[in-house]
Write a protein that holds these residues in place. Structure first.
Motif, PDB file in Angstrom:
ATOM      1  N   GLY A  46       0.781  -1.234   0.000  1.00 16.11           N
ATOM      2  CA  GLY A  46       0.000   0.000   0.000  1.00 16.11           C
ATOM      3  C   GLY A  46       0.813   1.284   0.000  1.00 16.11           C
ATOM      4  N   GLU A 102       4.045   4.541   5.322  1.00 18.07           N
ATOM      5  CA  GLU A 102       2.866   3.664   5.282  1.00 18.07           C
ATOM      6  C   GLU A 102       1.703   4.396   4.623  1.00 18.07           C
ATOM      7  OE1 GLU A 102       1.509   0.985   5.074  1.00 18.07           O
ATOM      8  OE2 GLU A 102       0.987   0.078   6.985  1.00 18.07           O
ATOM      9  N   ASP A 103       0.793   3.632   4.022  1.00 18.76           N
ATOM     10  CA  ASP A 103      -0.365   4.255   3.386  1.00 18.76           C
ATOM     11  C   ASP A 103      -1.396   4.739   4.396  1.00 18.76           C
ATOM     12  OD1 ASP A 103      -1.025   1.647   4.135  1.00 18.76           O
ATOM     13  OD2 ASP A 103      -2.003   1.118   2.250  1.00 18.76           O
TER      14      ASP A 103
END
Ligand code: IMP
Ligand code: MG
Length: 185
Positions: A46, A102-103
């Motif tokens: 992601g 991180e997404d």
């Protein structure tokens, strides 16, 4: 696969808004780490689109590594409990300023496990840069230093985020109308 127009209930964050915010984050990170030894650790899959846009906006020397984790004991649209590392770093991070990219942070369990593992390897510093934060859903605290957008508790997709592994390529962040989304059986 279904055309995303069938289940897109709204565009939550447009391509322009994303580019603008990612540029701001890049400038901030460039300032904060200018005397450091920056390593971006991207959480697959992601975080990939965010990483590649973000790193272009960072003007200081940096290195990039990738990690993949899978959470178990969880339903399909949420994670719970421990995460297992399925792809690990290739380098020793001692003396590096590690910034995990991180997404999205939801409960916080995924990143909490990642940080637990990374911190035992004694990096010089260890922080998180997340594009999205569903803050109201947090179950465990994690040291987030940079946040793109705090978002409501809705299931989102695009710009790296998937629905059942698809639709990561869309250049905006959209909200799924789960009543209109039909999973492949
Ligand atoms: P956490 O462990 O509950 O913080 O969940 C984090 C992970 O769940 C993220 O890395 C995503 O893979 C996934 N996730 C959480 N919310 C969403 C969402 O709205 N859309 C897509 N993936 C999500
Ligand atoms: Mg993820």
């Amino acid at each position: 696969m279904q055309d995303y127009h069938d289940f897109l209930s709204e565009v939550l964050i447009s391509e322009t808004q994303l580019a603008q915010r990612v540029a701001e984050l890049g400038a901030e990170i460039s300032r904060d780490y200018k005397d450091g030894n920056l390593l971006l650790v991207c959480i697959l899959r992601g975080g990939v689109m965010f990483l590649t846009d973000l790193m272009r906006m960072i003007e200081i020397p940096l290195a990039v590594e990738f990690m993949a984790v899978s959470s178990y004991g969880a339903g399909k649209r949420e994670s719970a409990g421990q995460a297992r590392i399925t792809l690990d770093l290739n380098i020793d991070i001692r003396d590096l300023d590690v910034l995990v990219v991180e997404d999205i942070i939801d409960s916080g369990h995924t990143l909490s496990s990642v940080l637990e593992v990374l911190s035992t390897r004694k990096p010089k510093s260890l922080f998180i840069c997340t594009l999205l934060d569903k803050a109201e859903r947090r179950e465990v605290e994690v040291p987030v230093r940079y946040t793109g957008f705090v978002i409501p508790n809705k299931f989102v997709f695009g710009y790296g985020l998937d629905i059942d592994e698809f639709y990561r390529n869309l250049p905006f962040v959209g909200v799924v109308d789960l009543a209109r989304y039909k999973p492949e059986s």
